[in-house]
Scaffold this motif. Structure first.
Motif, mmCIF file in Angstrom:
data_model
loop_
_atom_site.group_PDB
_atom_site.id
_atom_site.type_symbol
_atom_site.label_atom_id
_atom_site.label_comp_id
_atom_site.label_asym_id
_atom_site.label_seq_id
_atom_site.Cartn_x
_atom_site.Cartn_y
_atom_site.Cartn_z
ATOM 1 N N ASP B 136 0.852 -1.176 0.000
ATOM 2 C CA ASP B 136 0.000 0.000 0.000
ATOM 3 C C ASP B 136 0.897 1.238 0.000
ATOM 4 O O ASP B 136 1.361 1.683 1.052
ATOM 5 N N LEU B 137 1.138 1.787 -1.199
ATOM 6 C CA LEU B 137 2.045 2.928 -1.308
ATOM 7 C C LEU B 137 1.509 4.143 -0.557
ATOM 8 O O LEU B 137 2.267 4.895 0.063
ATOM 9 N N ALA B 138 0.184 4.321 -0.615
ATOM 10 C CA ALA B 138 -0.413 5.470 0.064
ATOM 11 C C ALA B 138 -0.167 5.395 1.565
ATOM 12 O O ALA B 138 0.126 6.399 2.229
ATOM 13 N N MET B 139 -0.227 4.182 2.102
ATOM 14 C CA MET B 139 0.000 3.996 3.535
ATOM 15 C C MET B 139 1.446 4.333 3.888
ATOM 16 O O MET B 139 1.710 4.919 4.935
ATOM 17 N N ILE B 140 2.360 3.976 3.034
ATOM 18 C CA ILE B 140 3.769 4.315 3.290
ATOM 19 C C ILE B 140 3.924 5.823 3.336
ATOM 20 O O ILE B 140 4.567 6.387 4.227
ATOM 21 N N ARG B 141 3.313 6.485 2.336
ATOM 22 C CA ARG B 141 3.406 7.946 2.295
ATOM 23 C C ARG B 141 2.875 8.548 3.579
ATOM 24 O O ARG B 141 3.445 9.503 4.119
ATOM 25 N N VAL B 275 1.810 -1.927 5.987
ATOM 26 C CA VAL B 275 1.724 -1.522 4.576
ATOM 27 C C VAL B 275 1.581 -2.709 3.631
ATOM 28 O O VAL B 275 1.364 -2.532 2.433
ATOM 29 N N LEU B 276 1.723 -3.914 4.158
ATOM 30 C CA LEU B 276 1.641 -5.080 3.286
ATOM 31 C C LEU B 276 0.191 -5.431 3.019
ATOM 32 O O LEU B 276 -0.570 -5.662 3.942
ATOM 33 N N ARG B 277 -0.182 -5.453 1.759
ATOM 34 C CA ARG B 277 -1.558 -5.818 1.424
ATOM 35 C C ARG B 277 -1.649 -7.280 1.047
ATOM 36 O O ARG B 277 -2.632 -7.950 1.268
#
Lengths: 91, 705
Positions: B136-141, B275-277
């Protein structure tokens, strides 16, 4: 004495129960993800008998047996993502 | 846009990340050919920098050494950390192997704790996606407050997005994130933080006070420096930190920095789970299958030696052709200069230019094809991932003598040429291992020494014994190397063997571009640094062997008195007398008493001086000193001369002396560069020469009974 990593035969999966190493070695192990709870699969032993190759996460690591002897392990249950490859023990 | 406008908008970017994450491919993709290699000030760590011009700005990029952490425990870590902390690049790229994100987030968390404008680069994203991983790139951001980009560096995919992210990050704010170290340590950090703030907030800008507090507890020297330089109550703060450390360490029985590393890893693991989906399926069949063969119990070692043999034969066979061209070219060029030399310029200057400069440069250039090919071989082994397997296979042997598995390949390369071998020691992480290996490499009998053996062995030994004697010489070299390493490790370079925890990256198909850049970097380094030193010393050697000249020559007097001497013979005798009269000849005679116990006379001693320039020079000096004119190792008359004058024992002793001592100028120049100073190069020279003297002395004396 709990079983340690260096006597684990190739092909077997184990879970880390403790890390007895201290100082620089311990820090190095942690950096590579070798912490209690992590799952390790022993891949092989080098042709000369040392070091050994293990798989942790999605990384293959090489460890001297002396270093591996500081890692306490217990047999892992076969869970999701297990490799399920067996090979004849090399020792 | 012209240059000036670019200058104002230069963005500095540092590339950090784990080794094997593909930092180099990202660096190459961004900079292309616009890169250069230098050194970080004061240390022998390579600094790779480059430029790229994109989206209207000039981006200056520094590829930091790959590290697993920024704790400043190893030299590489220290250099990487110091660069980020002191040089304050505008943007830091954290290049991750997307398949190893969990482990890597530990380094990432150190970066966000420090507070940098971060761009997280999920490299090798194709492999991770193929394994089914979804992040989840958005979650990382959200969690890390940084830009995230997915790339495939080796195929240069995602680079445009990356450049855009760099621009965005550069314009953005600096964010620092607090890591949760668990109750006990968090409380400790708060206590130290309070003490720091008591003396005034924000004193150590641009570093966050909390970061300094964390680092003080971790015994970080940089934090301590900041404290002492900028904080009025430094003593009190340091004392408090020390007290707290002792208390916590007492509870847990291990150093606080290690405990904190553990907590940090836990933080990273937690972050990963957030962040892992979709969990990737663990699948690395091909690489493992290849390893089943290449590190096979019985096949592994033979295959390894087969590869080494292939490397050497290819290098020397392919290298011969360009080598001959270069030799031809240099001597033709020299001939041209001699032919067109203006009379007014004088003979000594002509000799300096032709025999000193041109031959000196030629000597350097002639090395080049072999060196480039060896570097090509090394680059291939490193970029495919085989290097790590070689270290894995050989570690047990190396460990016995106190070295690391990674030392094996450089020592093997030493059998070809010491220059690339010493440069190959860069892969060794710890300075001690590097130095010990570097100092022992010259004992691996190099290709150039073979010219000496191919003169002396047929001169003194009958057909049947020749192979044995050659073998003996090589074996003695290896045995002595082991002895030297053990000696060094128990005296000058004492210390515990470094942990061998080493990553074995999956096998990779290297890109042609990557290999060529890799190889070219090394060749440029050799040309720039070693070559200039070699040239300078070659000129000195030439001067030593040519001056002072005798006022008149004996052969001329004989001719004047009516003796019949051919022009060729006269020239040969003149050269011999010139050498005898020169500084080199004088030195040879001066040290003769010291060399006699080794069985050497002044002629051998004089010729040995030339051996420092290059081994081939030893041979040509020998033939000059015996009035045979300039001939080479194949010369039958030189062989005859040697056989008449000396015994096989002396022949053996000369070979031993050349094997052990007389490291050539190129070797010493490269050692100086890699070890970081003349001190070690000198130690190598002195140590090897003394060892050569002692061993040759012993052999000669014992053999003369």
């Amino acid at each position: 004495m709990r079983p340690t990593l260096e006597v684990t035969p190739p092909g077997q999966a184990v879970r880390i129960t403790g890390v007895r190493a201290k100082g620089a070695l311990r820090r190095r192990l942690i950096e590579m993800g070798i912490v209690p709870g992590a799952r390790i699969v022993v891949m092989r032993i080098a042709p000369l008998g040392d070091p050994m190759e293990i798989r942790i996460g999605r990384t293959n690591l090489s460890l001297r047996k002396r270093e591996a002897s500081t890692i306490e392990v217990a047999p892992a249950d076969e869970g999701a993502g297990a490799q399920g490859r067996h090979r004849h023990g090399q020792r | 846009m012209d240059r000036d406008e670019h200058q104002d908008r230069t963005t500095t970017v540092a590339i950090a990340g784990n080794p094997n994450a593909g930092k180099t491919s990202i660096f190459n993709a961004l900079t292309g050919a616009r890169q250069r290699v230098g050194n970080y000030p004061g240390v022998t760590v390579e600094k790779k920098e480059g430029e790229c011009f994109r989206a209207g700005r000039k981006i200056h990029i520094v590829d930091l050494p790959g590290t697993y952490s920024l704790q400043a425990a190893s030299l590489d870590e220290k250099v990487a950390r110091d660069f980020i902390v002191r040089e304050r690049p505008d943007v830091v790229l954290d290049v991750v192997d997307a398949s190893c994100l969990e482990r890597h987030l530990s380094l990432t968390s150190q970066l966000v704790e420090l507070g940098v404008r971060l761009v997280l680069v999920l490299n090798m994203s194709d492999r991770a996606r193929a394994a089914g991983q979804v992040i989840d790139l958005a979650m990382i951001r959200e969690r890390l407050g940084c830009e995230v980009v997915e790339t495939v560096g080796s195929r240069e995919e995602g680079i445009e997005t990356l450049v855009a992210a760099i621009s965005t990050a550069a314009a953005g704010e600096l964010r620092a994130i607090d890591i949760d170290y668990g109750n006990e340590i968090n409380t400790a950090i708060d206590a130290v933080l309070a003490a720091i703030r008591a003396g005034g907030e924000g004193r150590m800008q641009p570093y966050a006070d909390r970061w300094v507090a964390v680092k003080l507890l971790e015994e970080d020297p940089e934090a301590r420096r900041l404290l002492w330089e900028h904080h009025s109550g430094a003593t009190a703060v340091a004392a408090l930190a020390g007290e707290i450390k002792k208390r916590i360490e007492g509870h847990h029985g291990d150093a606080l920095p290690v405990l904190m590393a553990e907590r940090r890893y836990g933080f990273a693991a937690g972050l990963y789970r957030e962040v892992l989906r979709c969990e990737p399926i663990d699948r690395q069949h091909l690489s493992d299958q290849i390893d089943d063969i290449l590190t096979h119990r019985w096949l592994g070692i033979p295959l390894f030696f087969l590869f080494l043999y292939a490397l050497f034969s290819l290098t020397f066979r392919l290298g011969e052709i360009p080598m001959r061209w270069i030799e031809e070219g240099v001597s033709r060029f020299g001939g041209l200069v001699v032919a067109h030399w203006p009379g007014w310029a004088g003979a000594p200057l002509k000799s300096l230019i032709v025999s000193g400069v041109i031959d000196g440069v030629g000597g350097v250039l002639v090395f080049l094809p072999t060196i480039i090919l060896l570097f090509l071989g090394i680059a291939l082994m490193e970029d495919t991932g085989y290097m790590a397997r070689a270290a894995f296979i050989m570690d047990r042997l190396m460990h016995r003598i106190g070295l690391h598995g990674k030392s094996f390949i450089p020592m093997m390369i030493g059998f070809g040429c010491s220059v690339p071998a010493i440069m190959a020691t860069r892969t060794l992480e710890h300075r001690r291992d590097r130095l010990a290996t570097m100092l022992a490499i010259p004992l691996m009998s190099c290709g150039a020494r073979l010219t000496i053996y191919s003169l002396f062995i047929p001169a003194f030994f009958p057909e049947g014994q020749r192979a044995t004697v050659l073998w003996l010489v090589y074996v003695i070299g290896v045995v002595l190397a082991v002895v030297v390493v053990k000696l060094l490790r128990s005296t000058l370079l004492r210390g515990e063997t470094t942990p061998f925890v080493m990553e074995l990256p999956p096998y990779r198909m290297p890109t042609a571009k990557g290999i060529v850049i890799h190889m070219w970097e090394r060749a440029k380094l050799y040309l720039r640094k070693a070559a200039t030193v070699i040239l300078a010393i070659s000129i000195v050697m030439w001067a030593l062997m040519s001056y002072p000249k005798p006022a008149s020559y004996e052969v001329d007097r004989r001719i004047a008195a009516g003796a019949a001497v051919t022009a060729e013979q006269a020239a040969a005798e003149r050269r011999a007398e010139g050498l005898e009269h020169s500084a080199a000849g004088w030195i040879g005679r001066a040290i003769e008493p010291a060399m006699q116990p080794l069985g050497f006379d002044w002629r051998i001693s004089t010729a040995l001086i030339g051996a420092f320039a290059a081994k081939e020079v030893f041979v040509s000096q020998l033939s000059i000193v015996f009035s045979l004119g300039q001939s080479d190792a194949q010369s039958l008359s030189l062989r005859e001369e040697l056989r008449h004058r000396y015994s096989p024992l002396v022949g053996l002793c000369v070979m031993l002396f050349c094997l052990i001592g007389t490291p050539c100028v190129a070797t010493m120049a490269v050692t100086r560069r890699e070890a970081g100073g003349w001190r070690w190069a000198l130690a190598q020279f002195v140590g090897l020469t003394v060892l050569a003297y002692v061993v040759t002395f012993a052999v000669y004396q014992i053999g003369s009974w």
